[in-house]
Enzyme design. Structure first.
Site, short mmCIF file in Angstrom:
data_model
loop_
_atom_site.label_atom_id
_atom_site.label_comp_id
_atom_site.label_asym_id
_atom_site.label_seq_id
_atom_site.Cartn_x
_atom_site.Cartn_y
_atom_site.Cartn_z
N GLU A 1 -9.48 -10.75 -7.41
CA GLU A 1 -8.51 -9.67 -7.22
C GLU A 1 -7.30 -9.82 -8.15
O GLU A 1 -6.78 -8.83 -8.64
CB GLU A 1 -8.05 -9.64 -5.76
N THR B 1 -5.32 -6.70 10.91
CA THR B 1 -5.62 -5.43 10.22
C THR B 1 -5.05 -4.23 10.98
O THR B 1 -4.46 -3.33 10.40
CB THR B 1 -7.16 -5.27 10.08
N ARG C 1 -1.91 -14.22 4.81
CA ARG C 1 -2.62 -13.51 5.90
C ARG C 1 -1.82 -13.63 7.20
O ARG C 1 -1.77 -12.69 7.99
CB ARG C 1 -4.03 -14.09 6.08
N ASN D 1 -2.01 0.39 6.77
CA ASN D 1 -1.47 -0.84 7.37
C ASN D 1 -0.59 -1.65 6.40
O ASN D 1 -0.53 -2.87 6.48
CB ASN D 1 -2.61 -1.68 7.95
N HIS E 1 -2.19 -5.30 1.65
CA HIS E 1 -3.49 -5.97 1.48
C HIS E 1 -3.21 -7.43 1.14
O HIS E 1 -2.22 -7.73 0.47
CB HIS E 1 -4.28 -5.34 0.33
N LYS F 1 0.82 -1.22 0.00
CA LYS F 1 0.00 0.00 0.00
C LYS F 1 0.86 1.27 0.00
O LYS F 1 2.07 1.22 0.29
CB LYS F 1 -0.93 -0.04 1.23
N TYR G 1 -12.24 -2.14 -3.54
CA TYR G 1 -12.73 -2.32 -2.16
C TYR G 1 -14.26 -2.14 -2.08
O TYR G 1 -14.77 -1.73 -1.05
CB TYR G 1 -12.03 -1.33 -1.21
N PHE H 1 -15.32 4.13 6.82
CA PHE H 1 -13.95 4.47 6.44
C PHE H 1 -13.71 4.36 4.92
O PHE H 1 -12.58 4.51 4.46
CB PHE H 1 -12.94 3.58 7.18
N ARG I 1 2.59 -6.15 9.08
CA ARG I 1 1.86 -4.98 9.62
C ARG I 1 2.43 -4.53 10.96
O ARG I 1 2.42 -3.35 11.28
CB ARG I 1 0.37 -5.31 9.71
P1 ATP Z 1 -7.12 -5.82 3.44
O1 ATP Z 1 -8.47 -6.14 2.81
O2 ATP Z 1 -6.59 -4.48 3.03
O3 ATP Z 1 -6.15 -6.94 3.23
P2 ATP Z 1 -8.08 -6.71 6.00
O4 ATP Z 1 -8.69 -7.83 5.23
O5 ATP Z 1 -7.15 -7.06 7.11
O6 ATP Z 1 -7.30 -5.74 5.02
P3 ATP Z 1 -10.62 -5.36 5.94
O7 ATP Z 1 -11.62 -5.46 7.05
O8 ATP Z 1 -10.88 -6.09 4.67
O9 ATP Z 1 -9.19 -5.76 6.56
O10 ATP Z 1 -10.43 -3.81 5.63
C1 ATP Z 1 -9.89 -3.37 4.40
C2 ATP Z 1 -9.00 -2.18 4.66
O11 ATP Z 1 -9.80 -1.08 5.07
C3 ATP Z 1 -7.99 -2.36 5.82
O12 ATP Z 1 -6.82 -3.04 5.44
C4 ATP Z 1 -7.71 -0.93 6.16
O13 ATP Z 1 -6.79 -0.33 5.24
C5 ATP Z 1 -9.08 -0.29 6.00
N1 ATP Z 1 -9.81 -0.26 7.28
C6 ATP Z 1 -10.40 -1.32 7.90
N2 ATP Z 1 -10.96 -0.95 9.06
C7 ATP Z 1 -10.74 0.39 9.17
C8 ATP Z 1 -11.07 1.39 10.15
N3 ATP Z 1 -11.77 1.07 11.25
N4 ATP Z 1 -10.65 2.65 9.92
C9 ATP Z 1 -9.96 3.00 8.82
N5 ATP Z 1 -9.61 2.11 7.85
C10 ATP Z 1 -9.99 0.84 8.02
MG MG Z 2 -9.89 -7.52 3.48
#
Ligand code: ATP
Ligand code: MG
Length: 154
Positions: free
Chosen positions: A143, A108, A102, A129, A132, A26, A66, A74, A119
């Site tokens: 994806e 996350t 993962r 973070n 992805h 990212k 997304y 968010f 992370r």
């Molecule tokens: P990713 O999909 O990026 O691999 P993830 O699967 O761990 O991450 P998701 O719940 O899918 O987490 O959230 C997607 C992305 O949205 C997160 O990686 C983060 O960048 C953002 N995100 C998630 N929760 C929050 C939050 N509470 N505030 C701000 N950004 C958030």
């Molecule tokens: Mg995710």
């Protein structure tokens, strides 16, 4: 005979468990000069890089990627962040690559991520973070196709 049977069985089970997953390095990690270190985590973790490129997403493309989060509070912050600089998109291949990636990524929220994970090392906040990773076989397939044509995966 039995040797051929066993070889065939090993090849068969090997091909069943091999998976591909999508990683995105990212904007925070790209700006922080952490691309090389993050790629090393994947390789050291036993995953093979089979496709890789740097792309600049528009906010619309980030929103499409997304889409599943479009109702979340968010969403705007996420799409603005993901389009704030180029990102590196990577296809990782290996045994149980989706869950393995993962694990290497960590939780996350970097504050909750296991010590030593990507992370934990490079994430700044729950939003910024570092990486992805696809979370299931279905999302991995979608994806990967979002970024790569079949001839770009080696
Ligand atoms: P990713 O999909 O990026 O691999 P993830 O699967 O761990 O991450 P998701 O719940 O899918 O987490 O959230 C997607 C992305 O949205 C997160 O990686 C983060 O960048 C953002 N995100 C998630 N929760 C929050 C939050 N509470 N505030 C701000 N950004 C958030
Ligand atoms: Mg995710």
């Amino acid at each position: 005979m039995i040797r051929y049977f066993l070889t065939a069985l090993i090849l068969f089970t090997g091909s069943v468990s091999a998976e591909q997953t999508l990683s995105i390095i990212k904007p925070d990690a790209v700006k922080g000069n952490n691309i090389g270190d993050i790629l090393a985590h994947y390789e050291d973790g036993g995953l093979k890089i089979v496709a890789l490129k740097m792309v600049q997403l528009t906010p619309e493309q980030a929103g499409q990627f997304y889409e599943v989060h479009k109702e979340r509070p968010f969403f705007e912050e996420l799409t603005t962040f993901m389009s704030s600089s180029p990102v590196v998109v990577v296809v990782l291949d290996g045994d149980k690559a989706i869950s393995k990636n993962r694990e290497l990524m960590g939780a996350t929220d970097p504050k909750k991520a296991t010590e030593g994970t990507i992370r934990w090392k490079y994430g700044n906040s729950i939003g910024e973070n570092a990486v992805h990773g696809s979370d299931s076989e279905a999302t991995a397939k979608e994806e990967i196709q979002f970024f790569f044509g079949p001839h770009e995966i080696h």
